[in-house]
Design a protein around this motif. Structure first.
Motif, PDB file in Angstrom:
ATOM      1  N   ASP A  34       0.856  -1.182   0.000  1.00 52.69           N
ATOM      2  CA  ASP A  34       0.000   0.000   0.000  1.00 52.69           C
ATOM      3  C   ASP A  34       0.892   1.232   0.000  1.00 52.69           C
ATOM      4  O   ASP A  34       1.604   1.505   0.973  1.00 52.69           O
ATOM      5  N   ARG A  35       0.843   1.990  -1.098  1.00 47.32           N
ATOM      6  CA  ARG A  35       1.712   3.167  -1.194  1.00 47.32           C
ATOM      7  C   ARG A  35       1.075   4.193  -2.126  1.00 47.32           C
ATOM      8  O   ARG A  35       0.570   3.840  -3.198  1.00 47.32           O
ATOM      9  N   VAL A  36       1.088   5.457  -1.706  1.00 45.25           N
ATOM     10  CA  VAL A  36       0.605   6.547  -2.545  1.00 45.25           C
ATOM     11  C   VAL A  36       1.650   7.657  -2.584  1.00 45.25           C
ATOM     12  O   VAL A  36       2.472   7.798  -1.671  1.00 45.25           O
ATOM     13  N   GLU A  37       1.593   8.420  -3.643  1.00 44.68           N
ATOM     14  CA  GLU A  37       2.462   9.585  -3.800  1.00 44.68           C
ATOM     15  C   GLU A  37       1.586  10.822  -3.868  1.00 44.68           C
ATOM     16  O   GLU A  37       0.658  10.890  -4.685  1.00 44.68           O
ATOM     17  N   VAL A  38       1.861  11.811  -3.020  1.00 44.93           N
ATOM     18  CA  VAL A  38       1.030  13.016  -2.925  1.00 44.93           C
ATOM     19  C   VAL A  38       1.830  14.215  -3.427  1.00 44.93           C
ATOM     20  O   VAL A  38       2.962  14.445  -2.989  1.00 44.93           O
ATOM     21  N   THR A  39       1.231  14.959  -4.350  1.00 44.24           N
ATOM     22  CA  THR A  39       1.827  16.184  -4.876  1.00 44.24           C
ATOM     23  C   THR A  39       0.869  17.336  -4.622  1.00 44.24           C
ATOM     24  O   THR A  39      -0.291  17.272  -5.033  1.00 44.24           O
ATOM     25  N   ALA A  40       1.336  18.386  -3.941  1.00 43.82           N
ATOM     26  CA  ALA A  40       0.498  19.539  -3.607  1.00 43.82           C
ATOM     27  C   ALA A  40       1.206  20.813  -4.036  1.00 43.82           C
ATOM     28  O   ALA A  40       2.428  20.947  -3.884  1.00 43.82           O
TER      29      ALA A  40
ATOM     30  N   ARG B  75      -3.834  22.826  -5.459  1.00 43.81           N
ATOM     31  CA  ARG B  75      -4.084  21.608  -6.219  1.00 43.81           C
ATOM     32  C   ARG B  75      -3.368  20.437  -5.542  1.00 43.81           C
ATOM     33  O   ARG B  75      -2.193  20.549  -5.191  1.00 43.81           O
ATOM     34  N   VAL B  76      -4.095  19.349  -5.379  1.00 39.67           N
ATOM     35  CA  VAL B  76      -3.556  18.162  -4.719  1.00 39.67           C
ATOM     36  C   VAL B  76      -3.776  16.967  -5.641  1.00 39.67           C
ATOM     37  O   VAL B  76      -4.896  16.727  -6.103  1.00 39.67           O
ATOM     38  N   LYS B  77      -2.701  16.216  -5.889  1.00 39.78           N
ATOM     39  CA  LYS B  77      -2.771  15.015  -6.729  1.00 39.78           C
ATOM     40  C   LYS B  77      -2.306  13.815  -5.921  1.00 39.78           C
ATOM     41  O   LYS B  77      -1.246  13.851  -5.291  1.00 39.78           O
ATOM     42  N   VAL B  78      -3.100  12.753  -5.944  1.00 40.67           N
ATOM     43  CA  VAL B  78      -2.789  11.523  -5.223  1.00 40.67           C
ATOM     44  C   VAL B  78      -2.661  10.401  -6.251  1.00 40.67           C
ATOM     45  O   VAL B  78      -3.596  10.154  -7.023  1.00 40.67           O
ATOM     46  N   ALA B  79      -1.505   9.730  -6.264  1.00 43.15           N
ATOM     47  CA  ALA B  79      -1.251   8.638  -7.205  1.00 43.15           C
ATOM     48  C   ALA B  79      -0.937   7.363  -6.439  1.00 43.15           C
ATOM     49  O   ALA B  79      -0.151   7.383  -5.482  1.00 43.15           O
TER      50      ALA B  79
END
Length: 362
Positions: A84-90, A106-110
């Motif tokens: 379980d792993r996500v990458e967050v870009t804000a 802006r928030v992006k979750v991958a």
């Protein structure tokens, strides 16, 4: 006739049937013949007996030549382990904001993990500088109306939101967006920490209080009113100023935050605010502004007369005492305040002639 043997060395057959071409060269005619073997496994094949990649067969008349081949073992691949792993870009659209401006984040979750789809949620962390915005803009990332629902991402998928808000007016130097993006059911999370500087424009205010003695609606020399209590409130963040006017009738404020303000003057009983006085003003950060408060003439000089363009007389019969009241008024000058008018009593025609069968009103 040539018979191609089945794959050896534990080769697995797939559900579908792959066809492999076997090229046979006739030793006499030197012609090539292509035959197909069905039910094999994709990969590299070698002669099981010789280990060669080419198959040499001696074909004898009226006999069957048989060749057994095997699949060359490939690299071993371990079974994937679920991660379980996500990458967050804000990011924000600006590095710094004015306190009265709008903030866009802006928030992006991958999902960069391994395995099946997993639940992804936003858990907010409130701090004093948290920007004011609509939390429903998170959509399924923050399912306030349906906590059991929400966002699920497969490995390689992503989700992006755009948030628009405002800085908190009582925290004038920073605007923040903080929280955690949780993933899966094992408690894994990634922090979300986005902040930007906030600046505020300032300006100067001067409140001029004067008594409009000549009633021309403007300030004239000699009309300044000193020692008048003044209150000025407003701006972002909201500030409150209190003070008295000086000998020139002015109350000054320096470097106060820009924004909308309200001014009040606590004048003596000898003066009154005009009916059309508007107590609001706007201060911008490009300099200063002067607010003039012109009070009308003293209370003891206020007069008012109600007038009509012709003499008016009216008689009204009252059931209780049978009397009527009549009033008259004439106009001599414009009125600026209310006055009271008490009509004088008058006997009605009916009361003066009780014996008559009919009555008339005058």
């Amino acid at each position: 006739m040539i018979t191609v043997g089945a794959p050896a060395l534990g080769a697995r057959n797939h559900d579908h049937h792959d066809h492999h071409t076997v090229r046979v060269t006739d030793g006499d005619t030197r012609r090539d013949h292509d035959d197909r073997a069905a039910g094999g496994v994709l990969g590299e094949y070698r002669d099981q007996a010789t280990g060669d990649g080419w198959f040499t067969v001696d074909v004898v008349a009226d006999t069957t030549a048989r060749v057994v081949f095997a699949v060359v073992p490939g690299p071993e691949v371990a079974e994937p382990v679920e991660v379980d792993r996500v990458e967050v870009t804000a990011s924000s659209d600006r590095a710094a904001y004015d306190i009265a401006g709008l903030v866009t984040a802006r928030v992006k979750v991958a999902d960069t993990g391994v395995g099946p789809r997993v639940p992804v949620r936003f858990a907010p962390d409130w701090v004093p500088s948290t920007m004011i915005y609509d939390y429903t803009r998170w959509g399924p990332l923050y399912p306030t109306s349906n906590p059991t629902g929400g966002l699920y991402l497969w490995a390689g998928e992503s989700y992006e939101v755009t948030l628009v808000g405002e800085p908190r007016p009582w925290v004038g130097d920073l605007v923040s967006l903080k929280g955690r993006i949780t993933v899966g059911t094992r408690g894994e999370s990634v922090p979300l920490d986005l902040s930007a500087a906030v600046s505020q424009a300032v300006g100067d205010v001067a409140v001029l209080v004067y008594g409009d003695v000549n009633a021309n609606g403007a300030f004239d020399p000699g009309e300044a009113l000193p020692d008048q209590a003044v209150t000025v409130e407003g701006g972002l963040p909201t500030t409150l100023h209190r003070g008295d006017t000086d000998a020139a009738g002015r109350y000054r404020i320096e470097d106060t935050p820009a924004g909308n303000y309200r001014v009040r003057v606590w004048h003596s009983s000898r003066w009154a605010l005009p009916i059309d006085f508007y107590d609001r003003f706007t201060l911008t950060g490009d300099g200063g502004t002067t607010v003039e408060v012109g009070l009308v003439r003293p209370e003891d000089a206020l007069t008012a007369v109600i007038a009509w363009d012709k003499l008016l007389a009216r008689t009204v019969a009252l059931p209780s005492d049978g009397c009527a009241r009549t009033g008259t008024a004439t106009r001599s000058s414009p009125a600026r305040s209310r006055s009271r008018w008490w009509p004088r009593p008058r006997r009605s025609w009916r009361s003066a002639h009780p014996g008559r069968a009919s009555a008339a009103s005058t």
